[in-house]
Structure formats: C-alpha cells, structure tokens
Design an enzyme around this catalytic site. Structure first.
Site, mmCIF file in Angstrom:
data_model
loop_
_atom_site.group_PDB
_atom_site.id
_atom_site.type_symbol
_atom_site.label_atom_id
_atom_site.label_comp_id
_atom_site.label_asym_id
_atom_site.label_seq_id
_atom_site.Cartn_x
_atom_site.Cartn_y
_atom_site.Cartn_z
ATOM 1 N N GLY A 8 0.850 -1.187 0.000
ATOM 2 C CA GLY A 8 0.000 0.000 0.000
ATOM 3 C C GLY A 8 0.881 1.230 0.000
ATOM 4 O O GLY A 8 1.374 1.649 1.050
ATOM 5 N N GLY A 41 0.165 4.471 -1.150
ATOM 6 C CA GLY A 41 -0.588 5.669 -1.500
ATOM 7 C C GLY A 41 -0.038 6.854 -0.730
ATOM 8 O O GLY A 41 1.181 6.959 -0.525
ATOM 9 N N ALA A 42 -0.909 7.737 -0.264
ATOM 10 C CA ALA A 42 -0.448 8.939 0.429
ATOM 11 C C ALA A 42 0.285 8.582 1.722
ATOM 12 O O ALA A 42 1.443 8.957 1.925
ATOM 13 C CB ALA A 42 -1.629 9.863 0.711
ATOM 14 N N VAL A 43 -0.367 7.834 2.609
ATOM 15 C CA VAL A 43 0.257 7.467 3.881
ATOM 16 C C VAL A 43 1.425 6.515 3.657
ATOM 17 O O VAL A 43 2.534 6.719 4.168
ATOM 18 C CB VAL A 43 -0.778 6.839 4.834
ATOM 19 C CG1 VAL A 43 -0.096 6.189 6.040
ATOM 20 C CG2 VAL A 43 -1.768 7.890 5.310
ATOM 21 N N ALA A 86 -2.102 13.810 4.465
ATOM 22 C CA ALA A 86 -1.459 13.875 3.154
ATOM 23 C C ALA A 86 -2.474 13.524 2.084
ATOM 24 O O ALA A 86 -3.439 12.811 2.329
ATOM 25 C CB ALA A 86 -0.272 12.919 3.091
ATOM 26 N N LYS A 130 -8.969 8.661 17.701
ATOM 27 C CA LYS A 130 -8.781 8.946 16.276
ATOM 28 C C LYS A 130 -10.052 8.605 15.496
ATOM 29 O O LYS A 130 -10.461 9.354 14.603
ATOM 30 C CB LYS A 130 -7.595 8.134 15.746
ATOM 31 C CG LYS A 130 -7.394 8.219 14.235
ATOM 32 C CD LYS A 130 -6.903 9.585 13.797
ATOM 33 C CE LYS A 130 -6.771 9.671 12.260
ATOM 34 N NZ LYS A 130 -5.759 8.740 11.728
ATOM 35 N N ASN A 190 -12.363 10.801 12.957
ATOM 36 C CA ASN A 190 -12.618 10.332 11.600
ATOM 37 C C ASN A 190 -14.099 10.169 11.304
ATOM 38 O O ASN A 190 -14.521 10.314 10.158
ATOM 39 C CB ASN A 190 -11.912 8.998 11.364
ATOM 40 C CG ASN A 190 -10.437 9.162 11.051
ATOM 41 O OD1 ASN A 190 -9.978 10.258 10.790
ATOM 42 N ND2 ASN A 190 -9.701 8.073 11.094
ATOM 43 N N SER A 239 -8.821 11.575 3.705
ATOM 44 C CA SER A 239 -8.551 10.552 2.688
ATOM 45 C C SER A 239 -9.835 10.123 1.991
ATOM 46 O O SER A 239 -9.823 9.780 0.805
ATOM 47 C CB SER A 239 -7.850 9.342 3.318
ATOM 48 O OG SER A 239 -8.646 8.763 4.324
#
Length: 296
Positions: free
Chosen positions: A8, A10-12, A126, A177, A181, A247
């Site tokens: 994975g 992607g951004a993270v 991000a 968290k 979210n 995200s």
C-alpha cells in the site's frame, strides 16, 4: 540490513516508505501491482523530496521480510492477502497503518500463525493528487502500543522523519482517532468540501453528533475519553489548514471506493453490540455506502 516491505504505497504508505528509505540503513521494497517510479513528497515547508524505492510487481516474486508495513485502505485488506502470505514468516511483524479500531480482527486471519500484528494510529495528513506524488500537510506521527514490538518499530523509524509514540492505552488512542474520523471523513466526503466546511454551524452540529455517538461507544468499549471530545474535535478541524481534507474526500474526488465501513461502520457495529444507539452514524454510513457503490 533489516528488510521492510511496504504494502500500500498511496499517500500514507508513500510518506512512510520515503521516510524509511531515507535512513539508508533499511532495505525497503514497495509491493505494487504496476510500476510506481520515484516517490515525490511535497513537504509543508516547501521542500520537495524524491526517493526511488525498489519494487516488486508480483506476490509470487516476494520473499519473507522482518517487517511488513500494511498501508492499504481498510477495505483493501483482503486484496493484500497474496502479498502477506509471501512476506510473512516466523517473527515477521506486520504494522497496520489503517483507520479504525479493528486492526487485529481484519489482518490477523490473513497471516501465518508465527507473524505478529502491531496496530497503529496514523496521524499523517497527506493527499496524493496523482500516483507517486504526495502532498504532506503535517509532521508524520504514528502511535503504537507500548511493548517489545512497539519499541522496535520506534527504533526502526529513527531518522526517518516519522515520530513514533508509544502508549499504554492504545484502546483510547485508537478510539479517539476514530471519533475524529467519524466526523471529518464522512462530512468532507459527503459534501465534497475541505475542512472549512466545518465553519458552517449546522455542519459543525452534525459533526458533534457523530463524534458524541462514537465517544459513547468508545467509553463502553473501555476507552478513556473526555466528555467534551466533540467540541475539541470540531475546534481542531476548524484550526486545520484550509486546503486540508480527508482521505475519504480524496477518494471520492478520484472516484475510488470509500473507507466508510472501518470508520462510521465500526461505530455502528460496536454500538449495536453494546446496545448504544448510533442514528447519525447509521445515516451517514448508509449515504457513504451508496456514494461508494456509485463511484461518484
């Protein structure tokens, strides 16, 4: 050198992969289905970092490593099974950089008995406007449970630019968290707006209701969270840079499936199990499910 496989990117995952590779003391490999090329990280201070990472394009070509960093979206976890089967052996640690509170339940069944799951709370804001290019909005931070695996992961990340915090109360950290979210992901994705959407009083009221339901479920699940968490979350979201989003917003704008089930869906599931009503989260879960299915 210690071997780290990124599943994975992607951004993270891209931020973490670039950070770990930059230490120069780890053998980092990106597990991708098609060539990724160099990663470009645009940092908040205006600097641009480009990092090239060796790639493996087929799970059949992967071999066991000491560490796997799983940074797919939660709903993509099952698709990572072929990679995990090849990458994990006795003693492999799998760091799960995913949203929600069900890290072990999602991932452990996909691993061999000898591999170990290290759940993580990800605080990396991000976006990836195009593949391999990542815009970072904050200093990357990851929270993991205190223990041998957590301590060793923190050591792994030294010099990477990624702060790793150890906690004795991971249940509270994960639920805190998720409470945030539950509001920011759902509302930004449904409205297709970035964080200034929370300046609207009625939107903020909905955000508070989503957080408060999640907080009640979290408390019943053993988390220790403040009574005024909903107000704290809305204040935090309003203080974020105007260009930041979530995200789920980036995924909706790109027409990709949404990670609603691990967020609002998890609140609904836990609420039903504990006998706690979650009508606002049930409503936005249904809406997000329809949006995700339509791809628009």
């Amino acid at each position: 050198m210690t071997r780290v496989a990124m599943v994975g990117v992607g951004a993270v995952g891209g931020v973490v992969a670039a950070g770990l590779a930059s230490t120069g003391r780890l053998e980092v490999t990106a597990c991708v289905r098609s060539p990724l090329g160099a990663l470009q990280i645009d940092r908040p201070d205006g600097t641009v970092e480009k990092v090239s990472i060796p790639e493996v394009l087929d799970p059949a070509q992967a071999s066991a490593v000491e560490w796997v960093v799983l940074a797919t979206k939660a709903h993509q976890t099952a698709g990572a099974k072929p990679w995990l089967e090849r990458l994990c052996a006795a003693g492999t640690r799998v760091v799960v950089l995913q949203n929600g509170v069900e890290h072990r339940e999602r991932v452990a069944p996909l691993l061999g008995a000898a591999a170990r799951v290290l759940p993580a709370v990800v605080e990396i804001s991000a976006e990836s406007p195009r593949r391999g290019c990542i815009r970072l909005f904050n200093r990357p931070r990851v929270v993991v449970p205190k223990g041998d695996d957590g301590v060793e992961f923190a050591a792994l990340c030294q010099g990477s630019g990624i702060t790793v915090a150890l906690t004795d109360d991971f249940v509270s950290a994960a639920w805190e968290k998720l409470c945030m979210n539950a509001a920011n992901g759902a509302i930004t994705a449904l409205t297709m707006n970035r964080m200034p959407v929370f300046d609207n009083p009625r939107v903020a009221q909905l955000g508070r209701a989503l957080v408060e339901e999640a907080r009640r479920v979290a408390t019943a699940s053993g988390a220790n969270l403040p009574d005024d968490l909903a107000d704290q979350v809305i204040a935090r979201l309003r203080a974020m840079p105007a260009e930041s989003g979530s995200s789920m917003l980036w995924d909706r704008l790109a027409g990709r499936p949404l990670e609603y089930d691990a967020r609002n869906g998890a609140v609904v599931r836990a609420g039903a199990r504990l006998g706690i009503p979650t009508p606002h989260n049930e409503t936005v879960t249904a809406l997000l499910e329809a949006v995700s299915a339509s791809g628009t």
